[in-house]
Design a protein around this motif. Sequence first.
Motif, short mmCIF file in Angstrom:
data_model
loop_
_atom_site.label_atom_id
_atom_site.label_comp_id
_atom_site.label_asym_id
_atom_site.label_seq_id
_atom_site.Cartn_x
_atom_site.Cartn_y
_atom_site.Cartn_z
N UNK A 218 -26.64 -37.09 115.27
CA UNK A 218 -27.92 -37.33 115.00
C UNK A 218 -28.37 -37.05 113.46
N UNK A 219 -27.73 -36.08 112.99
CA UNK A 219 -27.98 -35.77 111.48
C UNK A 219 -26.78 -36.28 110.52
N UNK A 220 -25.67 -36.38 111.17
CA UNK A 220 -24.59 -36.77 110.32
C UNK A 220 -24.09 -38.20 110.97
N UNK A 221 -24.90 -39.08 110.53
CA UNK A 221 -25.01 -40.31 111.14
C UNK A 221 -23.49 -41.22 111.26
N UNK A 222 -22.61 -40.74 110.37
CA UNK A 222 -21.40 -41.33 110.18
C UNK A 222 -20.34 -40.12 110.04
N UNK A 223 -20.28 -39.16 111.18
CA UNK A 223 -19.64 -38.00 111.26
C UNK A 223 -18.13 -38.10 110.89
N UNK A 224 -17.66 -38.48 109.61
CA UNK A 224 -16.37 -38.55 109.29
C UNK A 224 -15.53 -37.32 109.18
N UNK A 225 -16.33 -36.15 109.19
CA UNK A 225 -15.46 -35.00 109.05
C UNK A 225 -14.86 -34.78 110.14
N UNK A 226 -15.21 -35.23 111.34
CA UNK A 226 -14.81 -34.88 112.62
C UNK A 226 -13.51 -35.72 112.76
N UNK A 227 -13.38 -36.74 112.19
CA UNK A 227 -11.91 -37.44 112.14
C UNK A 227 -11.06 -36.92 111.21
N UNK A 228 -11.51 -36.33 110.20
CA UNK A 228 -10.64 -35.51 109.30
C UNK A 228 -10.06 -34.37 109.78
N UNK A 229 -10.96 -33.76 110.71
CA UNK A 229 -10.62 -32.52 111.33
C UNK A 229 -9.53 -32.58 112.35
N UNK A 230 -9.68 -33.94 113.06
CA UNK A 230 -8.47 -34.32 114.05
C UNK A 230 -7.30 -34.56 113.53
N UNK A 231 -7.12 -35.24 112.26
CA UNK A 231 -5.98 -35.54 111.75
C UNK A 231 -5.26 -34.57 110.69
N UNK A 232 -6.16 -33.45 110.16
CA UNK A 232 -5.77 -32.93 109.11
C UNK A 232 -5.63 -31.26 109.52
N UNK A 233 -6.54 -30.95 110.53
CA UNK A 233 -6.68 -29.47 110.76
C UNK A 233 -6.58 -29.19 112.28
#
Lengths: 194, 194
Positions: free
Chosen positions: A179-194
């Motif tokens: 709701x605050x990060x409407x395009x929460x792309x860091x979640x994808x980066x976390x999944x892919x890289x961390x």
Amino acid sequence: MNYPNGKKNNVKQQSSDPKYGFSNRGMTLEDDINATNTFYLDRDKAIIHKKPTPVQIVNVHYPKRSAAVITEGYFKQASTTDYNGIYKHKYIDFEAKETKNKTRFPLANIHEHQIMHMKSIIDHGGVSFLIIRFAVYNETYYMPAESFIPLWDKQFNGGKKSIPYETIKEEGYVIPFHYQARVNYLEVIDKLYF
Amino acid sequence: MNYPNGKKNNVKQQSSDPKYGFSNRGMTLEDDINATNTFYLDRDKAIIHKKPTPVQIVNVHYPKRSAAVITEGYFKQASTTDYNGIYKHKYIDFEAKETKNKTRFPLANIHEHQIMHMKSIIDHGGVSFLIIRFAVYNETYYMPAESFIPLWDKQFNGGKKSIPYETIKEEGYVIPFHYQARVNYLEVIDKLYF
């Protein structure tokens, strides 16, 4: 289809979900990403900014006792991507495009020098991707540059000038809404890289 | 002294040092850094770009059959630094300032939000610094953000509104001149980080 958080997702769920509700009305992808980046910045999660629109300034007027006015300027084509910054020590670099097309993402949206730029970023150890929104479905995908570039290249080897929606569903990752990060792309980066 | 291209220059200083030769005539620090970044890009050493000047666009005219013209725009203050990119997997972020002052670097050249930005970059694992040129001496220094920020902060604790030239000489690093990388700052980064 790939889901970074392992959850199932589909269009119907999104449009019937009150969290997408009215607040999302009329927001462009750019608005959503800017709001997301501001949220990341405020929470000190990442430092990602949109680059200013490149303008070729031809004439400037300097009135006495007030701010300089640009009286003639032209839009220049961007030579890189629109967004970059840093997240967890990594250089982040991406472009965002919205399409009204229901079945395909037209490749004319991305210029050749942007592709060259994304290739370089990967070679130098950065994280590069596209954020693609299918406006009609209100679905937003994270498309790694590593997957997107070969698809883009194909058009010069007898391929089509667009990527099917299904391919993006298969090779991309749904970007979850927050709701605050409407395009929460860091979640994808976390999944892919961390 | 005036030159055909309309730019002023300090001929004596520059021409007295053979390594700067005549080709440096009329080049601003920004010109030099842009040329350096282009060289780095061409050699695939680093991908560093200057961000476009932020412009608030107020009015655009769309003539038939020709490009859109910005007829009213204003310069906005940059909220970050001017240059960023990637080098050897590291996020690079810096600001460049030239001063005609012979003895001090005036702190008014750097805004508070730029300092905040540089602090954040360091915290997130990036490389942040200032490139400071003393035009009169034609000397260009690499000043790590880690050294610069405490000096900048001092002004609010009874310190002066400027940093002495001697301090920059002591705490900064001379950026070597290279005939194609005129402000060869990657050499300093190599020394400090690799």
